[in-house]
Design an enzyme around this catalytic site. Structure first.
Site, PDB file in Angstrom:
ATOM      1  N   GLU A  40       0.824  -1.211   0.000  1.00 27.53           N
ATOM      2  CA  GLU A  40       0.000   0.000   0.000  1.00 27.53           C
ATOM      3  C   GLU A  40       0.859   1.263   0.000  1.00 27.53           C
ATOM      4  O   GLU A  40       1.872   1.351   0.695  1.00 27.53           O
ATOM      5  CB  GLU A  40      -0.890  -0.025   1.251  1.00 27.53           C
ATOM      6  CG  GLU A  40      -1.833   1.141   1.396  1.00 27.53           C
ATOM      7  CD  GLU A  40      -2.693   1.027   2.659  1.00 27.53           C
ATOM      8  OE1 GLU A  40      -3.540   1.911   2.878  1.00 27.53           O
ATOM      9  OE2 GLU A  40      -2.512   0.049   3.437  1.00 27.53           O
ATOM     10  N   LYS A 108      -9.203   3.866  -2.164  1.00 22.92           N
ATOM     11  CA  LYS A 108      -9.630   3.108  -0.992  1.00 22.92           C
ATOM     12  C   LYS A 108     -10.993   3.595  -0.498  1.00 22.92           C
ATOM     13  O   LYS A 108     -11.182   4.782  -0.229  1.00 22.92           O
ATOM     14  CB  LYS A 108      -8.571   3.277   0.100  1.00 22.92           C
ATOM     15  CG  LYS A 108      -8.723   2.397   1.319  1.00 22.92           C
ATOM     16  CD  LYS A 108      -7.521   2.614   2.237  1.00 22.92           C
ATOM     17  CE  LYS A 108      -7.510   1.705   3.438  1.00 22.92           C
ATOM     18  NZ  LYS A 108      -6.293   1.943   4.279  1.00 22.92           N
ATOM     19  N   CYS A 140      -5.958  -2.809   1.793  1.00 18.61           N
ATOM     20  CA  CYS A 140      -5.837  -2.988   3.235  1.00 18.61           C
ATOM     21  C   CYS A 140      -7.176  -3.152   3.958  1.00 18.61           C
ATOM     22  O   CYS A 140      -7.823  -4.192   3.840  1.00 18.61           O
ATOM     23  CB  CYS A 140      -5.017  -1.837   3.802  1.00 18.61           C
ATOM     24  SG  CYS A 140      -4.343  -2.126   5.458  1.00 18.61           S
TER      25      CYS A 140
END
Length: 271
Positions: A40, A108, A140
């Site tokens: 990430e 995200k 994530c």
């Protein structure tokens, strides 16, 4: 489909260092690799309120263009992330870059506790086809919500690639969640996590992993920097769905507008 997992330590706010290591990894990719996956926010590392305006990058920044050039030279695709600056709006973004350019940009959608107020959440999921396999991206914390993987699976994803920066003491969480997301959608799921130290004595947990459509772990890394190459047998997708097919049998459909783009991208907008 041959994947290369780059479990690396990064430096938050040191784009020059992170970019140099990224370009070096691409230049040394294994023969036959189709996709390289990085942790990430690989390019910029994580940023803070003090430096985000200065150090967040546009997706057409020189750093991203340098990666695109490296990708063209090696004829490989990469999954690589950054803290994105879109006209003064900031996002935690992962790019899927092929020799033809940026094929998919994912922001995200589920922000971890330190992110609200610093970056904005994305408003859509997407997939794109590469070398005969439909790819979806997550980041994530996204994987801890079943709906995220279900959304990209609903867009036809056969392989979900997850850029991660999970830290201790939560190292076990992504192992559990990525296994569940693969099994419940009968897809391959790959998570590549960061290692080493971050700001505020944070220690990243490593444990990058590959899970098959049956929910079986094919590969799991330790806590040190490493590079893994793995071949995925895509015929396992049909094998996993031979007796029952979760997507065909599910009775609840996710809401949101679905968009089919002429270039082959599919998107599901979050209502």
């Amino acid at each position: 489909m041959q994947l290369e997992l780059l479990q690396l330590a990064g430096r938050d706010g040191d784009t020059a260092y992170n970019l140099r290591r990224t370009l070096d990894a691409i230049s040394h990719c294994a023969p036959g690799t189709d996709i390289m996956v990085f942790p990430e926010a690989q390019i910029t590392g994580f940023l803070s309120h003090d430096n985000i305006a200065e150090q967040a990058l546009a997706v057409d920044s020189p750093s991203v263009l340098a990666i695109q050039q490296a990708v063209r030279e090696r004829k490989v695709a990469v999954v690589v992330g950054l803290i994105e600056n879109d006209g003064g709006r900031y996002y935690n973004t992962t790019l899927f870059i092929t020799p033809e350019g940026i094929q998919l940009s994912y922001r995200k959608t589920h922000l971890w506790v330190s992110e609200p107020g610093l970056v904005l959440p994305g408003d859509r999921y997407g997939t794109v086809e590469w070398r005969g396999v439909r790819i979806g991206l997550l980041i994530c914390y996204d994987t801890e919500f079943p709906e995220t993987a279900r959304a990209v699976a609903a867009l036809g994803a056969e392989l979900i690639l997850i850029a991660d920066a999970n830290m201790e003491p939560y190292g076990y969480v992504h192992r559990t969640s990525v296994t569940a997301r693969a099994q419940e959608n009968q897809v391959f799921a790959v998570v590549v996590n960061r290692v080493g130290e971050g700001e505020g004595n944070m220690v990243f947990a490593g444990g990058s992993a590959v899970v098959d459509p049956f929910g079986q772990m094919l590969l799991e890394s330790g806590r040190q920097e490493c590079r893994h190459v793995i071949q995925l047998d895509m015929t396992q997708l049909a094998d996993a769905r031979a007796v029952y097919d979760y997507r065909a049998d599910q009775r609840f459909q996710l809401p949101g507008e679905r968009i089919e783009h002429p270039d082959g991208r599919r998107e599901l907008l979050i209502p």
